[in-house]
Design a protein around this motif. Structure first.
Motif, PDB file in Angstrom:
ATOM      1  N   ILE A  28       3.853  -5.271  51.377  1.00  0.00           N
ATOM      2  CA  ILE A  28       3.960  -5.568  52.814  1.00  0.00           C
ATOM      3  C   ILE A  28       2.610  -5.978  53.383  1.00  0.00           C
ATOM      4  O   ILE A  28       2.517  -6.935  54.158  1.00  0.00           O
ATOM      5  CB  ILE A  28       4.552  -4.356  53.569  1.00  0.00           C
ATOM      6  N   SER A  29       1.560  -5.286  52.988  1.00  0.00           N
ATOM      7  CA  SER A  29       0.242  -5.617  53.538  1.00  0.00           C
ATOM      8  C   SER A  29      -0.217  -7.004  53.086  1.00  0.00           C
ATOM      9  O   SER A  29      -0.812  -7.745  53.870  1.00  0.00           O
ATOM     10  CB  SER A  29      -0.788  -4.556  53.174  1.00  0.00           C
ATOM     11  N   HIS A  30       0.064  -7.389  51.854  1.00  0.00           N
ATOM     12  CA  HIS A  30      -0.288  -8.734  51.390  1.00  0.00           C
ATOM     13  C   HIS A  30       0.477  -9.792  52.184  1.00  0.00           C
ATOM     14  O   HIS A  30      -0.091 -10.813  52.585  1.00  0.00           O
ATOM     15  CB  HIS A  30      -0.009  -8.901  49.887  1.00  0.00           C
ATOM     16  N   TYR A  31       1.768  -9.540  52.407  1.00  0.00           N
ATOM     17  CA  TYR A  31       2.563 -10.483  53.208  1.00  0.00           C
ATOM     18  C   TYR A  31       1.997 -10.606  54.615  1.00  0.00           C
ATOM     19  O   TYR A  31       1.871 -11.704  55.160  1.00  0.00           O
ATOM     20  CB  TYR A  31       4.027 -10.032  53.259  1.00  0.00           C
ATOM     21  N   CYS A  32       1.657  -9.461  55.208  1.00  0.00           N
ATOM     22  CA  CYS A  32       1.132  -9.463  56.579  1.00  0.00           C
ATOM     23  C   CYS A  32      -0.218 -10.161  56.677  1.00  0.00           C
ATOM     24  O   CYS A  32      -0.479 -10.886  57.636  1.00  0.00           O
ATOM     25  CB  CYS A  32       1.030  -8.028  57.112  1.00  0.00           C
ATOM     26  N   ILE A  33      -1.059  -9.973  55.692  1.00  0.00           N
ATOM     27  CA  ILE A  33      -2.368 -10.652  55.691  1.00  0.00           C
ATOM     28  C   ILE A  33      -2.175 -12.156  55.563  1.00  0.00           C
ATOM     29  O   ILE A  33      -2.801 -12.942  56.283  1.00  0.00           O
ATOM     30  CB  ILE A  33      -3.261 -10.109  54.557  1.00  0.00           C
ATOM     31  N   ASP A  34      -1.274 -12.561  54.674  1.00  0.00           N
ATOM     32  CA  ASP A  34      -1.032 -13.993  54.469  1.00  0.00           C
ATOM     33  C   ASP A  34      -0.452 -14.654  55.714  1.00  0.00           C
ATOM     34  O   ASP A  34      -0.680 -15.841  55.955  1.00  0.00           O
ATOM     35  CB  ASP A  34      -0.088 -14.217  53.290  1.00  0.00           C
TER      36      ASP A  34
END
Length: 86
Positions: free
Chosen positions: A54-60
């Motif tokens: 989730i954090s990778h998706y949110c950063i992207d």
């Protein structure tokens, strides 16, 4: 000196023992408001792997994790998606 100690003792008894005084304090504390008074803040437990994804998706996508979870939940409600089913 003795008179002052007696006043402190009376105040102590009134504050800690008198139930009506306790009710006044609870009412006063309940009336205080802050920026989160009108919102609910549920806790979501994630595994480290779920959080990473989730954090990778949110950063992207330049979105905060809390906003992502809020929008995902509202999206599921709007489209009648049951996230517990596979």
């Amino acid at each position: 000196y003795t008179y002052i100690r007696q006043l402190y003792f009376i105040t102590f008894i009134r504050f800690f023992i008198d139930p009506t005084r306790r009710m006044d304090l609870q009412i006063d504390m309940a009336e205080k408001k802050n920026q989160f008074s009108d919102v609910k803040r549920p806790t979501v437990q994630l595994t480290p792997d779920e959080h990473r994804k989730i954090s990778h998706y949110c950063i992207d996508n330049d979105i905060r994790i809390g906003d992502f979870l809020k929008y995902a939940g509202l999206y599921c409600l709007k489209n009648k998606i049951d996230p517990t089913r596979d």
